[in-house]
Design an enzyme around this catalytic site. Structure first.
Site, PDB file in Angstrom:
ATOM      1  N   GLN A  24      44.537   7.593  26.688  1.00 43.46           N
ATOM      2  CA  GLN A  24      43.820   8.401  27.675  1.00 43.46           C
ATOM      3  C   GLN A  24      44.789   9.026  28.671  1.00 43.46           C
ATOM      4  O   GLN A  24      45.768   8.405  29.082  1.00 43.46           O
ATOM      5  CB  GLN A  24      42.797   7.542  28.418  1.00 43.46           C
ATOM      6  CG  GLN A  24      41.854   8.356  29.281  1.00 43.46           C
ATOM      7  CD  GLN A  24      40.681   7.534  29.769  1.00 43.46           C
ATOM      8  OE1 GLN A  24      40.389   6.483  29.235  1.00 43.46           O
ATOM      9  NE2 GLN A  24      40.016   8.014  30.803  1.00 43.46           N
TER      10      GLN A  24
ATOM     11  N   ARG B 178      33.569   1.881  24.341  1.00 47.41           N
ATOM     12  CA  ARG B 178      34.687   1.319  25.107  1.00 47.41           C
ATOM     13  C   ARG B 178      34.920   2.099  26.390  1.00 47.41           C
ATOM     14  O   ARG B 178      35.077   1.528  27.470  1.00 47.41           O
ATOM     15  CB  ARG B 178      35.939   1.344  24.239  1.00 47.41           C
ATOM     16  CG  ARG B 178      37.233   0.840  24.893  1.00 47.41           C
ATOM     17  CD  ARG B 178      38.359   0.994  23.870  1.00 47.41           C
ATOM     18  NE  ARG B 178      39.626   0.445  24.322  1.00 47.41           N
ATOM     19  CZ  ARG B 178      40.587   1.130  24.924  1.00 47.41           C
ATOM     20  NH1 ARG B 178      40.396   2.434  25.169  1.00 47.41           N
ATOM     21  NH2 ARG B 178      41.713   0.569  25.287  1.00 47.41           N
TER      22      ARG B 178
ATOM     23  N   HIS C 193      43.057  -2.514  31.636  1.00 44.04           N
ATOM     24  CA  HIS C 193      43.975  -3.521  31.088  1.00 44.04           C
ATOM     25  C   HIS C 193      44.261  -4.662  32.072  1.00 44.04           C
ATOM     26  O   HIS C 193      45.396  -5.110  32.200  1.00 44.04           O
ATOM     27  CB  HIS C 193      45.271  -2.857  30.605  1.00 44.04           C
ATOM     28  CG  HIS C 193      45.047  -1.910  29.476  1.00 44.04           C
ATOM     29  ND1 HIS C 193      44.653  -2.309  28.220  1.00 44.04           N
ATOM     30  CD2 HIS C 193      45.100  -0.545  29.433  1.00 44.04           C
ATOM     31  CE1 HIS C 193      44.493  -1.254  27.441  1.00 44.04           C
ATOM     32  NE2 HIS C 193      44.745  -0.175  28.149  1.00 44.04           N
TER      33      HIS C 193
ATOM     34  N   GLN D   1      42.344  -6.170  23.724  1.00 42.38           N
ATOM     35  CA  GLN D   1      43.225  -5.101  24.181  1.00 42.38           C
ATOM     36  C   GLN D   1      42.731  -4.444  25.464  1.00 42.38           C
ATOM     37  O   GLN D   1      43.519  -4.047  26.316  1.00 42.38           O
ATOM     38  CB  GLN D   1      43.382  -4.066  23.064  1.00 42.38           C
ATOM     39  CG  GLN D   1      44.481  -3.060  23.305  1.00 42.38           C
ATOM     40  CD  GLN D   1      43.927  -1.652  23.277  1.00 42.38           C
ATOM     41  OE1 GLN D   1      42.923  -1.352  23.915  1.00 42.38           O
ATOM     42  NE2 GLN D   1      44.587  -0.779  22.535  1.00 42.38           N
TER      43      GLN D   1
ATOM     44  N   SER E 175      47.178   2.065  23.882  1.00 41.92           N
ATOM     45  CA  SER E 175      45.837   1.770  24.413  1.00 41.92           C
ATOM     46  C   SER E 175      44.770   2.380  23.499  1.00 41.92           C
ATOM     47  O   SER E 175      44.614   1.959  22.351  1.00 41.92           O
ATOM     48  CB  SER E 175      45.733   2.277  25.850  1.00 41.92           C
ATOM     49  OG  SER E 175      44.510   1.866  26.462  1.00 41.92           O
ATOM     50  N   LEU E 176      44.039   3.384  23.969  1.00 40.00           N
ATOM     51  CA  LEU E 176      43.056   4.067  23.136  1.00 40.00           C
ATOM     52  C   LEU E 176      43.658   4.496  21.802  1.00 40.00           C
ATOM     53  O   LEU E 176      43.009   4.435  20.748  1.00 40.00           O
ATOM     54  CB  LEU E 176      42.523   5.295  23.879  1.00 40.00           C
ATOM     55  CG  LEU E 176      41.902   6.400  23.018  1.00 40.00           C
ATOM     56  CD1 LEU E 176      40.564   5.941  22.484  1.00 40.00           C
ATOM     57  CD2 LEU E 176      41.791   7.690  23.785  1.00 40.00           C
TER      58      LEU E 176
END
Length: 305
Positions: free
Chosen positions: A9, A113, A197, A247, A88-89
């Site tokens: 992102q 998510r 996170h 995650q 991440s994403l």
């Protein structure tokens, strides 16, 4: 060995995908995405408005779509990765390319998510910030001094001397001030309203875990490096589901992930998707490896390996 890496992102921008739309394969992915989500994601990507595209629940599927469509165009041109990872994403894009998740399931997961992560903390309570010029161990120590209860932690281990912190806004600002006093070259709050996170994403992680129980998970066709561990995903679907869920509330260990891929033999990295942020990070991590990117170019002709 070739590694494909997928952005997270923040890589989104209005106009993303215009170069891809000329290819029928990409148009097919875009149409399927709009149908699966029940929103005009394509128009949002191409025309905006920016403030709507930037919403986490929209940005995440848009980046996934761009990344997977680009990957499929590369495959059609007989270009294939030996190993993959995503930031991440971007890990969801990597899992699709490795055939762990179907594109349709990944789309629905990242939409859920994104919405769950945005709703986990009230707007204005959380924040994130970038710090450049101090070692991770120094920032870890500052975070522990400011908040032993981990109300602020390092959320992204990006590259040597470059991390992102995340947590309660008040604590994030305190860490920034101390980092500046210690000589950080750059210490700035990011335009993010949620502490991604961190432990504040546990509710989002649980929602993702619940959704994953209803989705078919297959063993990776090629190695996928996990953000959580910095090691390859296992073959066991139960373990894969748990890593995907964890995650959202665990730090992204990008530097470790890249070093692991290099240790496994990767010498060429290709950033597949919008932007070239990871290309810059990789060059800071290890200048010996070649890193290229695909965004904004005719990927069928201009990317070489």
């Amino acid at each position: 060995m070739k590694a494909w890496i997928f952005p997270g992102q923040g890589a989104q921008y209005v106009g993303m995908g215009k170069d891809l739309y000329n290819h029928h394969i990409a148009r097919g992915f875009m149409s399927r995405a709009c149908e699966a989500l029940g929103i005009d994601l394509l128009n949002l990507m191409l025309e905006g408005p920016e403030e709507e595209l930037t919403l986490t629940e929209n940005a995440q599927p848009a980046i996934l779509l761009h990344s997977v469509a680009t990957a499929e165009l590369l495959r059609m041109n007989r270009q294939y990765p030996d190993i993959v990872a995503g930031f991440s994403l971007g890990e969801f894009s990597a899992l699709v390319v490795a055939r762990v998740l179907s594109f349709h399931d990944a789309l629905r997961l990242v939409r859920l998510r994104g919405k769950a992560m945005q709703e986990a903390v009230a707007p204005g309570v959380g924040s994130m910030a970038a710090i450049i010029g101090l070692e991770a161990i120094q920032i870890e120590a500052i975070c522990k001094e400011v908040s032993p209860e981990e109300e602020v932690i390092i959320a992204n281990y990006n590259a040597p001397g470059q991390v992102t912190i995340s947590g309660i806004k008040e604590k994030v600002l305190q860490v920034l001030e101390r980092a500046k006093a210690m000589g950080a070259r750059r210490a700035v709050e990011l335009k993010v309203s949620a502490p991604f996170h961190t432990k504040y994403m546990l509710d989002a992680s649980e929602k993702l875990r619940k959704a994953l129980r209803e989705i078919e998970i297959k063993p990776p066709k090629i190695p996928v490096i996990s953000n959580v561990t910095g090691e390859p995903f296992p073959d066991d679907p139960v373990e894969i589901r748990e890593l995907i869920a964890k995650q959202a509330c665990s730090p992204v260990r990008w530097e470790s992930s890249v070093r692991k891929m290099v240790a496994m033999g990767a010498s060429f990295f290709l950033e597949v998707g919008p932007g070239k942020v990871l290309t810059g990070l990789n060059r800071r991590i290890d200048r010996r490896v070649v890193t290229d990117f695909t965004d904004g170019r005719l990927v069928l002709n201009s990317v070489t390996t």
